[in-house]
Write an enzyme that holds these catalytic residues in place. Structure first.
Site, PDB file in Angstrom:
ATOM      1  N   GLU A 180     -37.658  55.315  45.210  1.00  0.00           N
ATOM      2  CA  GLU A 180     -36.866  55.086  44.000  1.00  0.00           C
ATOM      3  C   GLU A 180     -37.198  53.752  43.335  1.00  0.00           C
ATOM      4  OE1 GLU A 180     -35.656  57.673  43.302  1.00  0.00           O
ATOM      5  OE2 GLU A 180     -34.420  58.645  44.818  1.00  0.00           O
ATOM      6  N   TYR A 204     -10.388  47.157  37.089  1.00  0.00           N
ATOM      7  CA  TYR A 204     -11.469  46.640  37.919  1.00  0.00           C
ATOM      8  C   TYR A 204     -12.793  47.348  37.697  1.00  0.00           C
ATOM      9  CZ  TYR A 204      -7.541  44.256  39.851  1.00  0.00           C
ATOM     10  OH  TYR A 204      -6.416  43.487  39.958  1.00  0.00           O
TER      11      TYR A 204
END
Length: 214
Positions: free
Chosen positions: A74, A120
């Site tokens: 990746e 958050y």
């Protein structure tokens, strides 16, 4: 931070994520910038629960693999974030269960995929872009991230997993945990009359914590 300490930190963070079930088997990958502008990257086929600091792939500042095991397949994802986000000091990619599950369901807004259920997620992630499915390791994943021109610190690969860039490894890990927790909340409350943050509340968070939200 010295390279030796950074190697230890990356392996400790990965082991912590693995130990709490946020990725499994040989899934997930992590990378971080070294002081000389190079990269340390988890090896291909490795488990977050058993990373060896001495075997992390090492890249120099010109992007050449100079030491350690072969890096994760990746790498296109990691490279794209470093190339487009000047402040990126680390990248974490997981196959966390709840975020992957949420990516299998119809998305209301692919450009702002993660619902603003708490302040958050807005603070730590900004808007999360849902990217389409790609074959694992496909360089097109990196092209898709580059197409965002550095405007997103977090993306969700459909049917695959989240990827988050942060100023350092711990902040990237904290942010990707927030993504997974918010995805879990979204699944737990799906179909219910949820009181998500409204536009004015999101705007307050964006202004107060200087969040990129364009």
């Amino acid at each position: 931070m010295s390279e030796a300490r950074l190697r230890e930190e990356l392996c400790a963070i990965a082991a912590d994520l693995f130990g709490r079930g946020l990725t499994h088997g040989s899934t997930g990958n992590i990378s971080a910038r070294t002081e000389d502008g190079g990269l340390l990257v988890s090896p291909t086929g490795s488990s977050f629960g058993r990373l060896d600091p001495a075997r992390l792939a090492r890249f120099d500042a010109d992007g050449r693999h100079v030491d350690g095991d072969a890096p994760t397949k990746e790498m296109p994802l990691h490279a794209a974030f470093y190339e487009t986000r000047a402040g990126a000091g680390a990248v974490v990619h997981l196959h966390s269960c709840h975020s992957v599950a949420l990516s299998l369901l119809p998305a209301e807004d692919e450009g702002n995929w993660l619902p603003p259920l708490t302040p958050y997620s807005v603070m730590q992630l900004g808007k999360v872009r849902l990217l389409p499915y790609f074959l694992p390791g496909d360089p097109a994943m990196g092209d898709a991230v580059r197409g965002l021109a550095g405007r997103r610190s977090a993306v969700m690969l459909a049917n695959h997993g989240p990827v988050v860039a942060g100023k350092n490894a711990q902040s990237a890990a904290n942010a990707i945990e927030e993504l997974e927790a918010t995805a879990r909340l979204a699944l737990l409350t799906r179909g219910m009359p949820v009181r998500a943050l409204d536009d004015a509340q999101v705007a307050q968070v964006v202004e107060r914590f200087d969040v990129q939200w364009d």
